[in-house]
Scaffold this motif. Structure first.
Motif, PDB file in Angstrom:
ATOM      1  N   MET A   1      12.762 -20.493  -2.011  1.00 49.27           N
ATOM      2  CA  MET A   1      11.985 -19.742  -2.986  1.00 49.27           C
ATOM      3  C   MET A   1      12.810 -19.651  -4.266  1.00 49.27           C
ATOM      4  N   HIS A   2      12.190 -20.019  -5.366  1.00 46.93           N
ATOM      5  CA  HIS A   2      12.867 -19.990  -6.655  1.00 46.93           C
ATOM      6  C   HIS A   2      12.086 -19.109  -7.598  1.00 46.93           C
ATOM      7  N   GLY A   3      12.754 -18.684  -8.678  1.00 46.12           N
ATOM      8  CA  GLY A   3      12.046 -17.937  -9.709  1.00 46.12           C
ATOM      9  C   GLY A   3      12.001 -16.455  -9.437  1.00 46.12           C
ATOM     10  N   ARG A   4      10.934 -15.853  -9.940  1.00 41.61           N
ATOM     11  CA  ARG A   4      10.800 -14.400  -9.879  1.00 41.61           C
ATOM     12  C   ARG A   4      10.039 -13.968  -8.636  1.00 41.61           C
ATOM     13  N   VAL A   5      10.407 -12.802  -8.174  1.00 40.40           N
ATOM     14  CA  VAL A   5       9.712 -12.183  -7.049  1.00 40.40           C
ATOM     15  C   VAL A   5       9.112 -10.881  -7.550  1.00 40.40           C
ATOM     16  N   ALA A   6       7.824 -10.716  -7.335  1.00 42.65           N
ATOM     17  CA  ALA A   6       7.163  -9.476  -7.745  1.00 42.65           C
ATOM     18  C   ALA A   6       7.332  -8.432  -6.645  1.00 42.65           C
ATOM     19  N   ARG A   7       7.643  -7.223  -7.054  1.00 39.26           N
ATOM     20  CA  ARG A   7       7.735  -6.105  -6.109  1.00 39.26           C
ATOM     21  C   ARG A   7       6.417  -5.369  -5.988  1.00 39.26           C
ATOM     22  N   VAL A   8       5.495  -5.641  -6.914  1.00 41.72           N
ATOM     23  CA  VAL A   8       4.216  -4.934  -6.928  1.00 41.72           C
ATOM     24  C   VAL A   8       3.103  -5.910  -7.311  1.00 41.72           C
ATOM     25  N   ALA A   9       1.944  -5.729  -6.679  1.00 43.62           N
ATOM     26  CA  ALA A   9       0.756  -6.548  -6.955  1.00 43.62           C
ATOM     27  C   ALA A   9      -0.456  -5.626  -6.970  1.00 43.62           C
ATOM     28  N   ILE A  10      -1.624  -6.200  -7.207  1.00 47.53           N
ATOM     29  CA  ILE A  10      -2.850  -5.411  -7.267  1.00 47.53           C
ATOM     30  C   ILE A  10      -3.981  -6.214  -6.640  1.00 47.53           C
ATOM     31  N   THR A  11      -4.844  -5.549  -5.892  1.00 47.85           N
ATOM     32  CA  THR A  11      -6.000  -6.226  -5.310  1.00 47.85           C
ATOM     33  C   THR A  11      -7.036  -6.483  -6.400  1.00 47.85           C
ATOM     34  N   GLU A  12      -7.963  -7.388  -6.125  1.00 49.86           N
ATOM     35  CA  GLU A  12      -9.001  -7.697  -7.113  1.00 49.86           C
ATOM     36  C   GLU A  12      -9.863  -6.467  -7.402  1.00 49.86           C
ATOM     37  N   ARG A  13     -10.220  -5.718  -6.378  1.00 44.73           N
ATOM     38  CA  ARG A  13     -11.044  -4.526  -6.576  1.00 44.73           C
ATOM     39  C   ARG A  13     -10.326  -3.498  -7.459  1.00 44.73           C
ATOM     40  N   ALA A  14      -9.047  -3.274  -7.204  1.00 46.90           N
ATOM     41  CA  ALA A  14      -8.267  -2.336  -8.008  1.00 46.90           C
ATOM     42  C   ALA A  14      -8.095  -2.868  -9.430  1.00 46.90           C
ATOM     43  N   ARG A  15      -7.981  -4.166  -9.554  1.00 50.50           N
ATOM     44  CA  ARG A  15      -7.860  -4.789 -10.881  1.00 50.50           C
ATOM     45  C   ARG A  15      -9.108  -4.510 -11.724  1.00 50.50           C
ATOM     46  N   GLU A  16     -10.277  -4.582 -11.104  1.00 53.24           N
ATOM     47  CA  GLU A  16     -11.525  -4.297 -11.815  1.00 53.24           C
ATOM     48  C   GLU A  16     -11.570  -2.846 -12.303  1.00 53.24           C
ATOM     49  N   VAL A  17     -11.149  -1.920 -11.450  1.00 53.80           N
ATOM     50  CA  VAL A  17     -11.119  -0.509 -11.849  1.00 53.80           C
ATOM     51  C   VAL A  17     -10.095  -0.315 -12.968  1.00 53.80           C
ATOM     52  N   LEU A  18      -8.941  -0.941 -12.840  1.00 51.79           N
ATOM     53  CA  LEU A  18      -7.914  -0.847 -13.874  1.00 51.79           C
ATOM     54  C   LEU A  18      -8.455  -1.344 -15.216  1.00 51.79           C
ATOM     55  N   ALA A  95      -9.955   9.100 -10.912  1.00 52.34           N
ATOM     56  CA  ALA A  95     -10.672  10.199 -10.251  1.00 52.34           C
ATOM     57  C   ALA A  95     -12.040  10.405 -10.881  1.00 52.34           C
ATOM     58  N   SER A  96     -12.156  10.154 -12.182  1.00 50.20           N
ATOM     59  CA  SER A  96     -13.443  10.331 -12.858  1.00 50.20           C
ATOM     60  C   SER A  96     -14.487   9.328 -12.382  1.00 50.20           C
ATOM     61  N   GLU A  97     -14.060   8.259 -11.729  1.00 47.64           N
ATOM     62  CA  GLU A  97     -14.976   7.252 -11.191  1.00 47.64           C
ATOM     63  C   GLU A  97     -15.240   7.470  -9.705  1.00 47.64           C
ATOM     64  N   GLY A  98     -14.735   8.574  -9.146  1.00 39.67           N
ATOM     65  CA  GLY A  98     -14.910   8.813  -7.710  1.00 39.67           C
ATOM     66  C   GLY A  98     -14.083   7.876  -6.857  1.00 39.67           C
ATOM     67  N   MET A  99     -12.984   7.398  -7.423  1.00 40.01           N
ATOM     68  CA  MET A  99     -12.098   6.462  -6.738  1.00 40.01           C
ATOM     69  C   MET A  99     -10.685   7.032  -6.729  1.00 40.01           C
ATOM     70  N   ARG A 100      -9.838   6.436  -5.900  1.00 38.55           N
ATOM     71  CA  ARG A 100      -8.418   6.759  -5.979  1.00 38.55           C
ATOM     72  C   ARG A 100      -7.616   5.516  -5.635  1.00 38.55           C
ATOM     73  N   PHE A 101      -6.575   5.310  -6.404  1.00 41.64           N
ATOM     74  CA  PHE A 101      -5.675   4.199  -6.119  1.00 41.64           C
ATOM     75  C   PHE A 101      -4.802   4.595  -4.938  1.00 41.64           C
ATOM     76  N   ILE A 102      -4.499   3.622  -4.102  1.00 46.12           N
ATOM     77  CA  ILE A 102      -3.580   3.822  -2.981  1.00 46.12           C
ATOM     78  C   ILE A 102      -2.588   2.669  -2.967  1.00 46.12           C
ATOM     79  N   ILE A 103      -1.569   2.815  -2.159  1.00 46.81           N
ATOM     80  CA  ILE A 103      -0.547   1.785  -2.009  1.00 46.81           C
ATOM     81  C   ILE A 103      -0.617   1.218  -0.600  1.00 46.81           C
ATOM     82  N   ARG A 104      -0.620  -0.087  -0.535  1.00 47.21           N
ATOM     83  CA  ARG A 104      -0.453  -0.798   0.743  1.00 47.21           C
ATOM     84  C   ARG A 104       0.915  -1.453   0.657  1.00 47.21           C
TER      85      ARG A 104
END
Length: 130
Positions: A1-18, A95-104
């Motif tokens: 494995m070369h290059g950068r390693v991400a410590r955090v990512a986002i799901t597609e559904r969470a990306r849409e809310v973001l 919260a105003s959208e009736g959603m909450r972000f969580i961490i997996r």
């Protein structure tokens, strides 16, 4: 494995809310201070602490910060931001959208750990240049 390693990512559904939250509120950031629900807050509404650690960046230049204490617990873990129905913190913008972000989470692989160990340490809030 070369290059950068991400410590955090986002799901597609969470990306849409973001994306919707950024369209409504302007630039935001995530801050994880404990538990499984990170706060999503306008960048001008939250002051990063000196010991907070920049875990990574998500789409649209969205920084993901974690408290120094939480980083010590999660430093060998890859975090993925997801979203579920329900209300979390009233402070967090989704919260105003009736959603909450969580961490997996999952443990970093040996290869990811090696790449991260060879690189510079993550930035802390005290290192920020505003």
């Amino acid at each position: 494995m070369h290059g950068r390693v991400a410590r955090v990512a986002i799901t597609e559904r969470a990306r849409e809310v973001l994306r919707r939250l950024i369209e409504q509120h302007g630039p935001v950031l995530f801050h994880q201070s404990g538990g499984c629900s990170p706060m999503c807050i306008g960048v001008r509404e939250f002051r990063i602490g000196g010991t907070d650690v920049l875990l990574g960046r998500l789409p649209w230049h969205t920084e993901f910060w974690i408290s120094g204490e939480q980083y010590e617990h999660w430093k060998n873990t890859h975090l993925t931001v997801d979203v579920v129905s329900g209300r979390g913190s009233g402070i967090s913008l989704e919260a105003s959208e009736g959603m909450r972000f969580i961490i997996r989470s999952r443990l970093l692989t040996d290869e990811e750990t090696t790449v991260l160990a060879a690189g510079p340490p993550p930035r802390k809030g005290a290192d920020r240049m505003d």
